[in-house]
Write a protein that holds these residues in place. Structure first.
Motif, mmCIF file in Angstrom:
data_model
loop_
_atom_site.group_PDB
_atom_site.id
_atom_site.type_symbol
_atom_site.label_atom_id
_atom_site.label_comp_id
_atom_site.label_asym_id
_atom_site.label_seq_id
_atom_site.Cartn_x
_atom_site.Cartn_y
_atom_site.Cartn_z
ATOM 1 N N GLN A 168 0.710 -1.235 0.049
ATOM 2 C CA GLN A 168 -0.003 0.084 0.187
ATOM 3 C C GLN A 168 0.823 1.260 -0.128
ATOM 4 O O GLN A 168 0.729 2.370 -0.592
ATOM 5 C CB GLN A 168 -1.057 -0.143 1.244
ATOM 6 N N ASP A 169 1.919 1.332 0.839
ATOM 7 C CA ASP A 169 2.906 2.368 0.895
ATOM 8 C C ASP A 169 3.479 2.478 -0.555
ATOM 9 O O ASP A 169 3.703 3.725 -1.043
ATOM 10 C CB ASP A 169 3.986 2.238 1.845
ATOM 11 N N LEU A 170 3.904 1.559 -1.349
ATOM 12 C CA LEU A 170 4.621 1.657 -2.399
ATOM 13 C C LEU A 170 3.437 2.157 -3.436
ATOM 14 O O LEU A 170 3.854 3.013 -4.240
ATOM 15 C CB LEU A 170 5.170 0.172 -3.000
ATOM 16 N N ARG A 171 2.290 1.601 -3.570
ATOM 17 C CA ARG A 171 1.336 2.241 -4.266
ATOM 18 C C ARG A 171 1.181 3.556 -4.106
ATOM 19 O O ARG A 171 1.131 4.527 -5.087
ATOM 20 C CB ARG A 171 0.085 1.475 -4.110
ATOM 21 N N ASN A 172 1.112 4.303 -2.779
ATOM 22 C CA ASN A 172 0.930 5.748 -2.531
ATOM 23 C C ASN A 172 2.084 6.315 -3.148
ATOM 24 O O ASN A 172 1.909 7.712 -3.601
ATOM 25 C CB ASN A 172 0.785 5.843 -1.141
ATOM 26 N N LYS A 173 3.248 5.932 -2.879
ATOM 27 C CA LYS A 173 4.232 6.718 -3.190
ATOM 28 C C LYS A 173 4.641 6.555 -4.929
ATOM 29 O O LYS A 173 4.994 7.728 -5.328
ATOM 30 C CB LYS A 173 5.825 5.956 -2.751
ATOM 31 N N VAL A 174 4.248 5.526 -5.570
ATOM 32 C CA VAL A 174 4.149 5.548 -6.906
ATOM 33 C C VAL A 174 3.304 6.606 -7.600
ATOM 34 O O VAL A 174 3.514 7.278 -8.483
ATOM 35 C CB VAL A 174 4.037 4.153 -7.530
ATOM 36 N N ARG A 175 2.206 6.410 -6.999
ATOM 37 C CA ARG A 175 1.197 7.317 -7.475
ATOM 38 C C ARG A 175 1.440 8.725 -7.479
ATOM 39 O O ARG A 175 1.170 9.497 -8.409
ATOM 40 C CB ARG A 175 -0.153 7.072 -6.678
ATOM 41 N N SER A 176 1.991 9.239 -6.238
ATOM 42 C CA SER A 176 2.313 10.682 -5.992
ATOM 43 C C SER A 176 3.298 11.061 -6.883
ATOM 44 O O SER A 176 3.283 12.107 -7.521
ATOM 45 C CB SER A 176 2.396 10.776 -4.582
#
Length: 263
Positions: free
Chosen positions: A113-121
């Motif tokens: 989830q953290d990787l997803r948020n970082k990649v998205r931002s």
């Protein structure tokens, strides 16, 4: 101008809202709206903080809450009463809709989830640059986010993993009418039947001929106990006892040597 009460994130903005209501669309209206949003933003952030342990990036939640605040400011009418009782449900509703539309259907590890948020931002920041006209590549996102290429790939996959695909979803673009469920395997009951038959062989071989015949007539020919008794020339009660005893013997052979010794 909007002024704040001490020890409270509810500013005194009634006069500003009254001016906004008297102002038609234009620069002054936009300026007053911005002033009101900025004044009430701490409250929106506080509401967003209530959702901080639900797997979403806190900054993203604050942005969602700010969107709800903008909607509340645009729709609010001073004659309805104080702004806060009107704005809180509007902002909370915006946050709940965000989770409804973007919540995970399956449990995903927090790291993913953290990787997803970082990649998205990071991808959004890259796309917002004036000179950026194409979708950023994996290497570019990795450099901007300080992640490895594998981490970026995991984050990109997670971007598409919020919702599970329905088993009724059509596969491909053909007119054959195939759904995803048509491509999935299913339990083959014949395998279990074959295993059961193989396990019963030793026990059946060790039965006397009469008992084997009775089991065959009962379970393969589907004859009733009374018909078997008539055919074998014995009582129905005797047939019942022989079936029970023979089944127990076959089962003990199927279970293994330890069960046979115990019997």
């Amino acid at each position: 101008m909007a002024t704040r009460h001490r020890h409270d994130d509810a500013p005194d903005t009634q006069q500003t809202f009254a001016r906004l209501a008297r102002t038609s669309s234009g620069p002054e209206h936009d300026l007053l709206s911005t002033e009101l949003v900025e004044a009430w933003l701490p409250m929106a952030h506080r509401i967003a903080g209530r959702f901080r342990n639900k797997g979403e990036n806190q900054e993203d939640l604050r942005q969602v809450a700010a969107v709800g605040l903008v909607k509340a400011v645009d729709r609010y009418e001073p004659e309805r009463g104080p702004f806060e009782p009107y704005a809180v449900p509007t902002i909370t509703g915006e946050l709940r809709r965000h989770f409804r539309d973007h919540s995970w259907d399956l449990h995903v590890p927090r790291r993913v989830q953290d990787l997803r948020n970082k990649v998205r931002s990071t991808r959004r920041e890259l796309m917002d640059r004036p000179c950026h006209t194409t979708e950023p590549g994996i290497e570019e996102i990795a450099a901007g986010a300080g992640l490895t290429l594998d981490d970026v790939r995991t984050g990109l996959e997670a971007l598409e993993s919020y919702s599970a695909l329905s088993l009724d979803a059509e596969v491909g673009t053909s007119d054959d009418g195939f759904s995803l469920s048509d491509t999935l395997g299913e339990d083959e009951l014949g395998y279990d039947l074959a295993l059961d038959r193989e396990a019963a062989k030793d026990g059946l071989r060790n039965l006397p001929d009469r008992e084997r015949t009775i089991l065959y007539l009962r379970f393969f020919e589907d004859m009733t106990q009374s018909h078997i008794a008539e055919r074998m020339g014995i009582s129905q009660m005797h047939v019942s006892r022989l079936i029970t005893r023979s089944c127990a013997q076959v089962r003990s052979y199927a279970d293994g040597p330890s069960h046979r010794r115990a019997a």
